[in-house]
Design a protein around this motif. Structure first.
Motif: not given
Length: 280
Positions: A56, A59-60, A63, A215, A231, A234-235, A251-252, A255
């Protein structure tokens, strides 16, 4: 009495859009986010668990990195382009506006597949490089972070240019003429006059590009593949594939916080630049 009634109805009508936003956006959003803080009493454990996972975290940070890079490229390309467009008139300006806004009229999936045909190993760009003897064999361009950046820049550059053009048009040509009269060359005028006065448009465009990039789902999925997840990808995986709505809500919210943080940073930079200019 009638005037009071009219004012009341007018005020109620003006509040209607806000009520719709609260009812259909904020309330459902809160219904998804609040449970992430109250699994068994107030706790941030789910967010701690998210960042404790190295997958995670990768990915974070990917992004954030790609969104910032996309924003910077759009800024570098958008500022001179919008300045040039703001000084055009007539049919030239209308034609260039149409060309720049054309990507926004095309579906994101179509744009994604177009870039696949360009960046693929058997795509247009590799064929051109091989035939030009620049490379001996096709290289991996598709399903990389670079492909995501290219697709994102293509997607959001018109947004940056549109935000900047409206600001550039308000900068009077007489300011440039006065600077030239005082001995400034073109580059000095552009750096010391045009860019500082265009800061509001730069901030607006940067926020829109960053928020849109971080997004975005279609472009990273088609051009980045599973090895370069963002992200938003992944969401989607957590919500639609695994049906883990709680993780998707985590996750949302992350973001949202990141987007608000970037917006705050840009706003702070803008205010400092304005304050510095006001002291000159």
């Amino acid at each position: 009495m009638k005037q009071k009634t009219i004012k009341y109805l007018t005020g109620t009508a003006l509040l209607l859009p806000l009520s719709i936003v609260i009812l259909f956006l904020f309330i459902p959003l809160l219904q998804n986010i609040i449970p992430t803080f109250f699994p068994e009493g107030f706790s941030c454990s789910q967010y701690q668990n998210f960042f404790a996972d190295s997958f995670n975290r990768t990915i974070f940070f990917r992004s954030i990195k790609l969104s910032v890079l996309t924003t910077c490229i759009c800024m570098i390309l958008g500022i001179p382009t919008s300045y040039y467009m703001s000084r055009l008139t007539g049919n030239k300006k209308r034609i260039l506006n149409s060309l720049i806004l054309f990507p926004l009229l095309t579906n994101a999936v179509v744009r994604g597949f177009a870039w696949i045909s360009i960046l693929g190993k058997n795509g247009l760009l590799n064929d051109l490089l091989v035939k030009s003897h620049i490379i001996s064999q096709p290289v991996q361009m598709l399903y990389t972070e670079g492909a995501i950046v290219v697709g994102s820049v293509y997607l959001f550059l018109p947004v940056m240019i549109s935000s900047l053009t409206s600001v550039m048009e308000q900068i009077g040509v007489d300011l440039e003429e006065a600077a030239h009269t005082l001995g400034a060359n073109v580059l000095q005028v552009f750096i010391k006059i045009i860019i500082p006065l265009a800061i509001p448009g730069v901030i607006t465009g940067s926020v829109l590009v960053f928020a849109g990039t971080i997004s975005a789902y279609t472009t990273p999925t088609l051009l980045g593949g599973n090895k370069n997840m963002m992200l938003a990808t992944l969401l989607y995986q957590q919500s639609s594939v695994l049906s883990d709505w709680n993780s998707a809500a985590v996750i949302s919210f992350i973001m949202i916080i990141v987007s608000l943080g970037i917006m705050k940073i840009f706003t702070t930079i803008s205010s400092k630049l304005d304050r510095r200019e006001s002291h000159v």
